[in-house]
Design an enzyme around this catalytic site. Structure first.
Site, PDB file in Angstrom:
ATOM      1  N   CYS A  72       0.856  -1.180   0.000  1.00  0.00           N
ATOM      2  CA  CYS A  72       0.000   0.000   0.000  1.00  0.00           C
ATOM      3  C   CYS A  72       0.898   1.238   0.000  1.00  0.00           C
ATOM      4  CB  CYS A  72      -0.844  -0.051   1.272  1.00  0.00           C
ATOM      5  SG  CYS A  72      -1.780   1.428   1.606  1.00  0.00           S
ATOM      6  N   CYS A 182      -1.073   3.846  -6.428  1.00  0.00           N
ATOM      7  CA  CYS A 182      -1.920   3.172  -5.447  1.00  0.00           C
ATOM      8  C   CYS A 182      -2.085   1.745  -5.948  1.00  0.00           C
ATOM      9  CB  CYS A 182      -3.273   3.884  -5.365  1.00  0.00           C
ATOM     10  SG  CYS A 182      -4.507   2.968  -4.408  1.00  0.00           S
TER      11      CYS A 182
HETATM   12  N1  DGL Z   1      -3.997   0.519  -1.958  1.00  0.00           N
HETATM   13  C1  DGL Z   1      -3.546   1.557  -1.132  1.00  0.00           C
HETATM   14  C2  DGL Z   1      -2.476   2.404  -1.728  1.00  0.00           C
HETATM   15  O1  DGL Z   1      -1.640   1.856  -2.452  1.00  0.00           O
HETATM   16  C3  DGL Z   1      -4.550   2.194  -0.215  1.00  0.00           C
HETATM   17  C4  DGL Z   1      -5.663   2.940  -0.834  1.00  0.00           C
HETATM   18  C5  DGL Z   1      -6.685   3.413   0.189  1.00  0.00           C
HETATM   19  O2  DGL Z   1      -7.082   2.627   1.044  1.00  0.00           O
HETATM   20  O3  DGL Z   1      -7.040   4.593   0.121  1.00  0.00           O
HETATM   21  O4  DGL Z   1      -2.377   3.574  -1.512  1.00  0.00           O
END
Ligand code: DGL
Length: 256
Positions: A72, A182
């Site tokens: 993430c 993301c």
């Molecule tokens: N998938 C995550 C990222 O790479 C988190 C996105 C979220 O929960 O806002 O930032």
């Protein structure tokens, strides 16, 4: 004893790293934890994310994980440095691929689509300053896109319209390279590719993350060189997990 690699994300996004990880590390067991009870992370404060990341780290350590991947960008850019201070387990994170994008961009114009938390983080700004002397970065917050993926609404008209708004702004500003900052966004690639012209390069850093995991494991002598079959286990902090639509294995409910 075979120890798994732990992965966590706010939801299904981190799954987008797993094909590259399985290709580079085919024998490694994986425990994937989706913190869906607290999703999305992108709008949360770093204190809130750190609280969750600490609890998740404890859970993954209880599952005997030998290395933890922050799958993430938001969690990595906000809390990985603090986690490294507090826990002895090695951490690997994922950040928007600013540097490879700056190198790949012929015109020196790079679009970065990411969450508010990532784009506002100090780590992101430090990296863009270090790599940005000749590159213009166009930052765009992808409000609502994580929810479109979590709810498996990838092919909905609303998802298309949101992406069109965000991408057209960057296309109009002349980007020739796009960073998906993301881990949820690679699931939107079929839609993104309908909107952007073919000359725009999309940077995929999942292979680089997989290689980094392998480097860290090898350096610490934790790499599994056996030919044993890999087991993948999935956990969610929500009793009603979106992971079900993305993986075939059963999803274990793990309240945090
Ligand atoms: N998938 C995550 C990222 O790479 C988190 C996105 C979220 O929960 O806002 O930032």
């Amino acid at each position: 004893m075979k120890q798994p690699i732990g992965f966590f994300d706010s939801g299904v996004g981190g799954l987008s790293l797993l094909p590259a990880v399985s290709a580079v590390l085919p024998n490694e067991d994986i425990c994937y934890l989706a913190d869906e009870a607290f999703s999305p992370y992108g709008e949360k404060t770093s204190t809130e994310i750190l609280d969750r990341a600490r609890s998740i780290t404890e859970k993954l350590l209880a599952l005997e994980c030998k290395l933890i991947v922050l799958a993430c960008n938001t969690a990595t850019t906000q809390v990985i440095n603090q986690l490294r201070k507090e826990f002895a387990v090695p951490f690997v994170g994922i950040e928007p691929a600013i540097k490879p994008a700056a190198i790949a961009s012929k015109k020196g114009v790079v679009g970065v689509l990411a969450t508010k938390g990532t784009l506002n983080s100090q780590l992101f700004h430090k990296n863009s300053l270090e790599n940005g002397s000749k590159t213009k970065f166009i930052e765009q917050i992808g409000t609502g896109l994580v929810e479109c993926v979590e709810n498996n609404k990838i092919n909905d008209a609303k998802t298309y319209a949101l992406l069109e708004t965000y991408l057209n702004r960057m296309i109009d500003d002349g980007m020739d390279t796009l960073v998906l900052g993301c881990t949820h966004y690679p699931f939107l690639l079929p839609v993104i590719e309908k909107i952007i012209p073919p000359h725009i390069n999309i940077i995929d850093n999942s292979k680089a993350v997989a290689q980094q995991i392998k480097r860290v494991l090898s350096k610490l002598d934790l790499y599994d060189a056996s030919k044993s079959t890999a087991t993948h286990r999935y956990f969610s902090s929500s009793a009603n997990s979106s992971l079900k639509a993305f993986v075939k294995q059963p999803i274990n409910y793990l309240p945090l």
